[in-house]
Design an enzyme around this catalytic site. Sequence first.
Site, short mmCIF file in Angstrom:
data_model
loop_
_atom_site.label_atom_id
_atom_site.label_comp_id
_atom_site.label_asym_id
_atom_site.label_seq_id
_atom_site.Cartn_x
_atom_site.Cartn_y
_atom_site.Cartn_z
N ASP A 187 0.84 -1.20 0.00
CA ASP A 187 0.00 0.00 0.00
C ASP A 187 0.88 1.25 0.00
O ASP A 187 1.96 1.24 -0.58
CB ASP A 187 -0.92 -0.04 1.23
N HIS A 192 -3.58 5.78 3.97
CA HIS A 192 -4.40 4.65 3.52
C HIS A 192 -3.84 3.32 4.02
O HIS A 192 -4.59 2.47 4.53
CB HIS A 192 -4.47 4.67 1.99
N SER A 224 -11.39 -0.93 0.02
CA SER A 224 -10.07 -0.97 0.67
C SER A 224 -10.20 -1.29 2.15
O SER A 224 -9.30 -1.86 2.75
CB SER A 224 -9.36 0.38 0.54
#
Length: 465
Positions: free
Chosen positions: A148, A180, A386
């Site tokens: 990520d 994220h 996600s």
Amino acid sequence: MILAIISLSVVICREVSDYIVMFDQDPSMDRASMKVLYNMNIHEAQNILRPDESIGIKMTNGFVARMSESTAERMKRHPSVKMVVKDSPVGISGLKFDVPGSDDRSGIVMQRHAPWGLARVGGSVSLVHGNYCYPINSGKGVDVYVLDTGVEIEHPEFGGRARWGANFVPKSPDRDEHGHGTHCAGVIGGKNFGVTKESSIIAVKVLDKYGSGMTSRLLQGVDFVIKEHEKKKDELYNAAADEYLSSGGSSDIEIEMDGSESFSFVQPETPSIQRLVDAISRKALQPKTVVNLSVGGFRNAALNFAIEYASRLGIHFSTAAGNEHEDACDFSPGSSRAAITTGASTYRDTVAFFSNFGKCVNVFAPGVDILSSWIGGTQKIVSGTSMAAPHTSGAIAAYLTYYDYDPHMLKSRIIGDARLIEDVSEDDYDGTTIWPLPSLFNANKKKLPILSMERLLRRVRNKMR
């Protein structure tokens, strides 16, 4: 009159692009033979390239090279090449919104007032201030790689269980500049926000501070995981052999290891070798490795192939279905058959308005208003597939804490353990009934397979009695 003849050098400019080349290699081959084959394939590939073309990134079963379309076509025709695919953009699959319990002799732990996503995965009926029940030691001994934007490994949620693995984003620092990746890691293994509480988190940075990247970087990340997985496998074999020797086993037995779970010995089978086999069988020889891919882009055969290749080595993959509100089969890694692909569900057990769908989606998990860790030691509410995929990654780690499933077996188990919930939404989001499945009792009603660890909890209780 003198006629001057001027010779002009004509330079033909050919457009070059980055292409991903994957070799048709069998991951079950012994490493020595695979290395010889790989080097031979690289040498032959270099002979195909023109002088102004070059190989850049090398991976376990392929490489990335800058070359023209005509060279790529020639490369495809080589018998050792599985595929040649143009590198393509990928990005995060999250939508931004700015807004522990006590041990039990049954082997189950309860976290009171847990985030709704955890309560749902644990099977709690009440999702408002619900309780989250999970197996004791959940995630212990399992390594979860988060490919990520990076992970803030010092975040209090991880309690020292997170480490930095690798960074494949050029000229970027070894930290999460976006948030994220840290959020996803928190859902997987945060002490307050995580499905598991004892899993190890490894940060692999493949996306930049804007949440963007290229498929080739993802492939580098997968390749890094493969190398670490194989290294851990060697360590487990060596530990098993040391255990045998320390128990009085013969030291003159030479073991030949080819990186698989099989052995060959330099002498016929004897009782001492059988004792070695018994010692080894008491060990979990397959490292427990999970990869979370909360990223997405258009369907890419090279990425799907890399996931399948790694899965055959025993690596588990959890992927996000994507947020385009379209068929997940048109995107990667969501279309990978080897991974568990997760769509996003709401607290009403309906499909989130943004979630992809279709036959490539295996389960749905909480993906709306998910509270988890964020950079700067903070926390944040975010929505997206996600956020759904890390719930599945955490569940994979929980199952692996107690059982030695291979990726195919565990995928079947998690799909089979999902709770089939009647979809009450009026949105005919796929229009085909490919997925969710029609009810066996009423073809006009659809059933959503919601990720659930209820059956795992029952098995753990029975095991602890």
